[in-house]
Write an enzyme that holds these catalytic residues in place. Sequence first.
Site, mmCIF file in Angstrom:
data_model
loop_
_atom_site.group_PDB
_atom_site.id
_atom_site.type_symbol
_atom_site.label_atom_id
_atom_site.label_comp_id
_atom_site.label_asym_id
_atom_site.label_seq_id
_atom_site.Cartn_x
_atom_site.Cartn_y
_atom_site.Cartn_z
ATOM 1 N N ARG A 148 1.160 -1.506 -0.093
ATOM 2 C CA ARG A 148 -0.418 -0.172 0.019
ATOM 3 C C ARG A 148 0.915 1.695 0.238
ATOM 4 N NH1 ARG A 148 -5.567 0.922 1.298
ATOM 5 N NH2 ARG A 148 -5.902 -1.409 0.223
ATOM 6 N N LEU A 149 0.490 1.893 -1.056
ATOM 7 C CA LEU A 149 1.042 3.262 -1.092
ATOM 8 C C LEU A 149 1.491 3.943 0.450
ATOM 9 C CD1 LEU A 149 2.666 4.791 -3.449
ATOM 10 C CD2 LEU A 149 0.408 6.463 -3.314
ATOM 11 N N HIS A 150 2.782 4.602 0.641
ATOM 12 C CA HIS A 150 2.689 5.101 1.627
ATOM 13 C C HIS A 150 3.410 6.829 1.627
ATOM 14 C CE1 HIS A 150 4.869 2.077 2.258
ATOM 15 N NE2 HIS A 150 6.223 2.601 2.929
ATOM 16 N N LEU A 151 3.212 7.334 2.326
ATOM 17 C CA LEU A 151 3.805 8.830 2.475
ATOM 18 C C LEU A 151 4.415 9.119 3.983
ATOM 19 C CD1 LEU A 151 4.764 11.677 1.578
ATOM 20 C CD2 LEU A 151 2.502 12.437 2.594
#
Length: 199
Positions: free
Chosen positions: A110-113
Amino acid sequence: MASKRSVENDDKEEPEAKKGFWAMGLVQAIKDPESIVEEDDQVVVIKDKYPKAEHHFLVLPKEEITNINKLKRDHVPLLQHMQSVGEKVAKRYPRYSFRLGYHSIASMFRLHLHVISDDFVSPALKYKKHWNSFHTSFFIPSEDLIAFVEKNGYAKQITQQKAKELMNTPLKCHKCSEKLKDIPKLKEHLLTHISKDEK
Ligand code: AMP
Ligand code: ZN
């Protein structure tokens, strides 16, 4: 053993649900009320379980976007929203500066910043790769990623070879550029900045 590295290299078109258990940790964490710091209809903010600084948060979209490879121009408003939510959380710690950005090759799905305070003082910061993942071009500032996706309509992970080179970059303090020979020396050095700059 299904290593972290093999999972990192293995992101083709598989849905998140089929990924290795370990690499799905963030997807589990965003469903756990105990780990959630902030949530709205589009994103969830959690505390990083192995923080590499005094304050380290992750902002994840609810949309199932595996990593930066999957980004398209349509995602720009979401990326902007992730950044503004990250900035909002960072503002709760006015004595700290924060960095907001993405790892070129993420280890978790999952994309994460990353929203991380720039003291980088933490027991979980143990290895050269931990340091270099935030202090070389392996770390893509959020605004740079957004600008790239807006212009080109995609984002691309770097090669494993390039990642390896970046992880081997000699250790250098991000505040004064002093070169340090190993992580224990670097950690000792970082404390001198805390006492100089924050007392
Ligand atoms: P990345 O290298 O960009 O994929 O970073 C993944 C981040 O997730 C790292 O900073 C880890 O410390 C953090 N992390 C790993 N497992 C968990 C978990 N179960 N919950 C929260 N954070 C985690
Ligand atoms: Zn320094």
